[in-house]
Every structure is written in C-alpha cells, then in structure tokens.
Design a protein around this motif. Sequence first.
Motif, mmCIF file in Angstrom:
data_model
loop_
_atom_site.group_PDB
_atom_site.id
_atom_site.type_symbol
_atom_site.label_atom_id
_atom_site.label_comp_id
_atom_site.label_asym_id
_atom_site.label_seq_id
_atom_site.Cartn_x
_atom_site.Cartn_y
_atom_site.Cartn_z
ATOM 1 N N VAL A 29 0.856 -1.185 0.000
ATOM 2 C CA VAL A 29 0.000 0.000 0.000
ATOM 3 C C VAL A 29 0.895 1.239 0.000
ATOM 4 C CG1 VAL A 29 -1.687 1.338 1.327
ATOM 5 C CG2 VAL A 29 -1.850 -1.164 1.280
ATOM 6 N N ALA A 30 0.559 2.236 -0.796
ATOM 7 C CA ALA A 30 1.257 3.519 -0.747
ATOM 8 C C ALA A 30 0.577 4.404 0.292
ATOM 9 C CB ALA A 30 1.246 4.200 -2.107
ATOM 10 N N TYR A 37 5.792 10.047 0.360
ATOM 11 C CA TYR A 37 4.911 8.880 0.353
ATOM 12 C C TYR A 37 5.766 7.612 0.351
ATOM 13 C CZ TYR A 37 0.363 11.125 -0.311
ATOM 14 O OH TYR A 37 -0.793 11.845 -0.115
ATOM 15 N N GLY A 38 5.345 6.617 1.168
ATOM 16 C CA GLY A 38 6.064 5.358 1.246
ATOM 17 C C GLY A 38 5.254 4.223 0.663
ATOM 18 N N LEU A 39 5.970 3.161 0.265
ATOM 19 C CA LEU A 39 5.330 1.954 -0.248
ATOM 20 C C LEU A 39 5.474 0.889 0.832
ATOM 21 C CD1 LEU A 39 3.887 0.713 -2.680
ATOM 22 C CD2 LEU A 39 6.119 -0.003 -3.553
ATOM 23 N N LEU A 163 4.413 4.567 -10.316
ATOM 24 C CA LEU A 163 4.231 3.127 -10.130
ATOM 25 C C LEU A 163 3.032 2.560 -10.873
ATOM 26 C CD1 LEU A 163 5.047 2.719 -6.323
ATOM 27 C CD2 LEU A 163 6.537 2.286 -8.286
ATOM 28 N N GLY A 164 2.037 3.402 -11.207
ATOM 29 C CA GLY A 164 0.865 2.917 -11.917
ATOM 30 C C GLY A 164 0.224 1.743 -11.199
ATOM 31 N N GLY A 165 -0.137 0.718 -11.967
ATOM 32 C CA GLY A 165 -0.799 -0.443 -11.415
ATOM 33 C C GLY A 165 0.098 -1.351 -10.598
ATOM 34 N N ASN A 166 1.387 -1.033 -10.472
ATOM 35 C CA ASN A 166 2.268 -1.829 -9.612
ATOM 36 C C ASN A 166 1.895 -1.700 -8.142
ATOM 37 O OD1 ASN A 166 3.752 -2.762 -11.761
ATOM 38 N ND2 ASN A 166 5.396 -1.276 -11.530
ATOM 39 N N VAL A 167 1.165 -0.642 -7.806
ATOM 40 C CA VAL A 167 0.662 -0.493 -6.437
ATOM 41 C C VAL A 167 -0.866 -0.521 -6.489
ATOM 42 C CG1 VAL A 167 0.857 2.032 -6.614
ATOM 43 C CG2 VAL A 167 0.608 0.971 -4.369
ATOM 44 N N PRO A 168 -1.509 -1.419 -5.756
ATOM 45 C CA PRO A 168 -2.962 -1.555 -5.885
ATOM 46 C C PRO A 168 -3.757 -0.454 -5.209
ATOM 47 C CG PRO A 168 -2.122 -3.100 -4.252
ATOM 48 C CD PRO A 168 -0.927 -2.463 -4.887
#
Length: 337
Positions: A29-30, A37-39, A163-168
């Motif tokens: 989650v971002a 902002y972190g992942l 990141l686009g769709g790499n992060v849901p």
Amino acid sequence: MTRPHPRILPYGTAAIAEAAALIRDGGIVAVPTETVYGLAADATNAEAVARIYAAKGRPSFNPLIVHVADLAAADRIAVFDADARALAAAFWPGPLTLVLPVRGDSGIASLVTAGLDTIAIRVPRHRAMQGLIAASGRPLAAPSANASGGISPTCAAHVAGSLGGNVPLILDDGATEAGLESTIVAGRTVLRPGPVTAEALLTHLQHPPGEGRGPIGTSDVTGHDLRHDRPPIGPRPSPGGIGVTAPGQLESHYAPSKPLRLNATEAKSDEWLIGFGDVEGDITLSASGDLVEAATRLFDLLHAADANDHPRIAIAPIPSKGIGEAINDRLRRAAHR
C-alpha cells in the motif's frame, strides 16, 4: 496498451481499514508520511517485502526502513545504546531514522535488512502511517513509493504516475510536510542528511569530557565516526560488489529522466530552470531563499520539470547550510549519471 491505474482513497477510517487488510494479507500500500509517500508492506513477511522490491524495481542489496508505532516497538526489534535513546527521545515521532543492531528474535524478514546485521528504523509522525501501523498490527517496511532511483513522491499523483498499477492502493492525505526523506544516523555518523539537521542532532549528543565521545559535526556528513576518531566509514560490500549500509546511499538516486545541471544562474536554450532566491528561473523553489520551503517543493518541482517539454533541467545554487545540506545531497544524486 493502457497502463493500469491504482485505486486512490482519501484518508479516513474506512481507507485505513481497507489498507490494513491488504497489509495483513501480504499486499503493498502507498501511504503518506511526514517526509514523502512510502510503499508499505508487513516487515515480518518476506513475500510481502519482495512485492515492494518488484513494484519499485529496487535492487535487493538496498535495505528498507522499518516504521513502528513507538520506541517500545522499536526496542523489540533493535538494540539501542545511550546515543540512540537520546536521539529517539528528542526526535521521535519524526523524520529521523536510526541504524542499529537488529535483534536476533526481531521477526523482521532478512530481505528488509538486505542481509545486514543492522536495521534502519523510525517512528513516523504522520497520522496516515501511524493509523496503518495500528490497524494492521505490523511493523511496516516502507521505502519511497516511486520507481527505484526516480524522483521521490510528495503527493498521491506522483505515486500513481511513477508506479501505476504496480501499487494496488494509494492512501491520499494531501502533500507531505517535509518533502525530503528522513535523516539517517548510524552511531554518530549521518549516512543521509534530511529534515533533522546535524546542528539539531548536536544539541542532544553532548557528553562530559573523558567519555571518549564527541558531538555530531559537519564532518559526519562525509562519514566520519567521531566516537573513536576512526577514518571515514565506507559502504559495506555486498555480494554484487555494491556497498550500501542504509537506504538512500546509491550514487544515482532521486533522478529525473532528463539530464540535470546544478548551480545554474541562468538557463541554456534547451533547459527548464528551477530557481532559488535571486535566481528566478521558470519556476522557483523559494523566491525568498527559504530553505525549508525549498525542501518542501524540491521533488514536486523536479516532477514538474521532468514533465516539461524542455529536454534538460537546470537548478539554481542552494546554500549548504541547515537543511540545504540535505537538498544538495538529493540534487547531487539526481544529477549523477
């Protein structure tokens, strides 16, 4: 082919609950912090941590910062000495990361530490990150939520664009406060300058004569350990031949896709100039020469410059005092090719 988009939810109780469920299920989650902002992922789950590396395209020799709720939680993961406790008491919760020996029973996945016997840890101040830690019940590994080596994100749109769709899922709680990643300290060595300056650290690390210790000074930024008057500390070798002992130490990092020229007082014909103080530029970090304002705006303006139609970027000189030291550290790495 259309690039998939992540879901973006505004900060709130329902968004935190949904994000926490993803974390507990081994997802990523971002989430905003007071820095960037972190992942985030569960730091005790190796598969979840691997998803961070995959989403970012991050080298596995580059360790991650673990975010916890408070000092008590950090104490269960890392071994604190007197200096570390003094700094934690002074600056936590806040943008200071401490690199400390990791406990053998910490439960932290070895992928988080990149196989080192130390761990980078901090207690964040931001309500969204604290809320996610509390709701998930997990320590959270969380590097910046951008493609590895790229410009760090200071708003949800930056995360989605990188990141686009790499992060849901992205938790959106507006622009970040500091705009620069946390200061990283190991012992009395500043490994990465940040919002907590060497001068601020200095005020909390004074010791009586005869203890064999000195305060953090400006020389620490070059890696000099003042506790034992040792030579500069170099990066620890990794199997791949690249030495990294803490996040943010890669020589090329925080970089736009275009060439970046530093210390520019005027733009060349093909450059978009980011100004500061008396150097106006096409846009400015701070017209008044305020370094705190410049730090807050730095990554946002680098994103804007990268999206501009000029093929090159230039940036005005930034004084290396206070947080200006951290700004110049990011710019030097961003310009390295």
